[in-house]
Scaffold this active site. Structure first.
Site, short mmCIF file in Angstrom:
data_model
loop_
_atom_site.label_atom_id
_atom_site.label_comp_id
_atom_site.label_asym_id
_atom_site.label_seq_id
_atom_site.Cartn_x
_atom_site.Cartn_y
_atom_site.Cartn_z
N LYS A 53 3.77 -2.50 7.54
CA LYS A 53 3.12 -1.76 8.61
C LYS A 53 3.24 -2.42 9.99
O LYS A 53 3.19 -1.73 11.02
CB LYS A 53 1.64 -1.56 8.29
N SER A 311 6.14 -2.10 -0.93
CA SER A 311 5.68 -1.92 0.45
C SER A 311 4.53 -2.83 0.86
O SER A 311 4.28 -3.00 2.05
CB SER A 311 5.28 -0.46 0.68
#
Length: 513
Positions: A53, A311
């Site tokens: 992110k 992720s």
């Protein structure tokens, strides 16, 4: 569109490495051997905030002019985006306010504060936090850093795919057949798809979502964005009700296929990652791995090379209990069976001889009647569904009545821990299963809501580290009051299911002999 995003991603690559690392692309030899193909893992869990992110957040914030920087940035997030924005702002010397629901785990709040961000706790859910963040934009002129629906954020996430294609040659990979990408709002998916289709158009881009939070799959099937009425919260990093407008536009053009996986499959993928390299991804972070495994069940994968993006790894420690319990079921490595055996000497011994030398993971029994006993048994499997089917066939061939409980959610979540709770002769009992957002005082609120009207004759609550509280509750309802009860339960606003007819209840918890 491809050319435009390619330019944006190239420009993003000149910025994001001021804060992000080039994450490793690694072989997964154990998983590859099991699936019969080559599996590569893109390790975004190794980033400074343990998630991809920060790429998009930094690319967005780094482009702000001096006036915008002076006013600061704001974001609404309960997880990885919050930490990415906080770190990006800290590196650029910009004030960052992160609005987080009051239900956000303390570890994530403290992480934001340790990175220099101002954590503002507001509301009980993300929508409340998002609305307050929008108010700050209006009141103070701050810049909103959206977690996914922003072209600069998307471009920053696209640098993940740029690295993947550059890292193939050193690994001796001439062709990448597909990349599997976790999806919440779709920022990572859009960025990865744009770069992959720009430089490697024959590589398939596959989105992977939990089957209870599949807003992108439903949107692509409908040809328009849809808003889910409920989302599952186990994979909280992708618990999004509606895909972004821009991310949907990109995905609609570039994504080849969408698949969904169950909570059990996600748990199994977390365990696979641990077995592979002793790393523990968060549930959303393991979606890519779960997607590859699901794909291998329905496609010819021999000789193919696949990449799963890991992720993130911001998992709450107490959630590991739930992961460990469900991982075996997600890999079809355990069967949960209800078996009825005669209530007489040597019955257990005869039953276990049919089971053979398989490992027993649990064995629950309570006296039921003078003639028969109901056994709830967990059996470890080494050959998956075929072995489970063969075991059930073998038991039935010996005249044992068998029910397969491996896919029965109530049995997996509650009954396996409660076997032996029958109450023969109890009148007018109805069983309900509830789910509600876990937060301080939630269980008391629930009891206040349901406990004042009807007698509670069974109650089971187990805090297993998930985002939802789960309750199994039986109410004694005098004849004619079932409809009134259901109306009252509807008004609570909690998801619930009546389980009175569930065979797991009738065999192990019910009121009838």
């Amino acid at each position: 569109m491809l050319d435009q995003y390619a330019r944006r991603i190239e420009l993003a690559a000149t910025r994001v490495y001021e804060v992000a690392a080039i994450s490793p692309l690694e072989d997964a030899p154990k998983l590859s051997a099991r699936l019969g193909c080559r599996v590569l893992l893109k390790r975004e869990d190794t980033q400074p905030v343990h998630s991809f992110k920060l790429r998009g957040a930094y690319n967005k914030i780094a482009q702000l002019d001096a006036k915008a920087r002076a006013r600061g940035v704001v974001a609404a997030s309960a997880g990885n985006h919050a930490q990415g924005v906080a770190l990006a702002a800290q590196r650029l010397g910009i004030a960052a306010s992160i609005v987080m629901p009051r239900t956000t785990p303390a570890i994530k709040v403290e992480s934001v504060r340790s990175l220099g961000g101002k954590a503002i706790l507001h509301g009980d859910a993300f929508d409340d936090a998002s609305a307050h963040a929008s108010e700050l934009v209006e009141q103070r002129g701050m810049t909103m850093v959206h977690p996914y629906d922003d072209v600069d954020v998307i471009a920053g996430q696209g640098t993940v795919a740029r690295e993947i294609l550059q890292q193939l040659a050193p690994l001796g990979v001439a062709r990448l057949d597909a990349v599997f990408v976790c999806v919440g709002g779709g920022g990572l998916l859009a960025g990865v798809a744009a770069w992959i289709k720009h430089l490697s158009p024959t590589t398939q881009v596959i989105s992977v979502e939990p089957d209870d939070s599949n807003c992108m799959q439903q949107a692509l099937a409908a040809g328009r964005r849809v808003r889910l009425s409920q989302v599952g919260l186990f994979a909280d990093g992708v618990a999004v009700r509606q895909a972004g407008e821009e991310t949907f536009r990109v995905a609609r053009e570039l994504v080849d296929d969408c698949i969904t996986v169950s909570v059990d499959e996600i748990c199994a993928a977390i365990r696979d990652m641990f077995n592979e390299n002793r790393a523990v991804p968060e549930p959303a972070g393991a979606l890519g791995i779960a997607g590859v495994k699901r794909w291998a069940q329905t496609h010819d994968v021999a000789g193919k090379t696949y990449c799963a993006i890991v992720s993130g790894s911001n998992i709450n420690f107490d959630r590991l209990r739930h992961v460990a319990e469900r991982a075996e079921l997600g890999d079809d490595a355990e069967a949960l069976l209800s078996v009825t055996i005669p209530e007489k000497p040597a019955s257990f011994k005869r039953f276990l001889k049919v089971i053979g030398r398989r490992a027993i993971t649990e064995f629950n029994y309570r006296y039921s009647s003078p003639s028969q006993a109901h056994v709830f048994v967990g059996v470890k499997l080494s050959a998956g569904l075929a072995e489970r089917d063969a075991l059930i066939h073998a038991l039935r061939a010996q005249d044992y009545p068998v029910l397969d409980m491996s896919g029965n959610e109530m049995a997996k979540m509650h009954v396996r821990f409660m076997v032996g709770g029958r109450a023969p002769g109890l009148a007018d009992e109805h069983l309900f299963r509830f789910e509600f957002p876990e937060r301080p005082g939630a269980l008391l609120d629930f009891l206040d809501a349901v406990g004042g009207r009807w007698n509670i004759s069974l109650f089971h609550y187990r805090n297993h580290g998930a985002a939802n509280g789960r309750v199994l509750c039986a109410l004694q309802l005098p004849r004619g009051q079932l409809g009134e009860c259901r109306r009252s339960l509807d008004e609570l606003g909690y998801e619930y299911w009546e389980e009175t007819a569930n065979p797991a209840y009738r065999l192990f918890l019910g009121t009838q002999a």
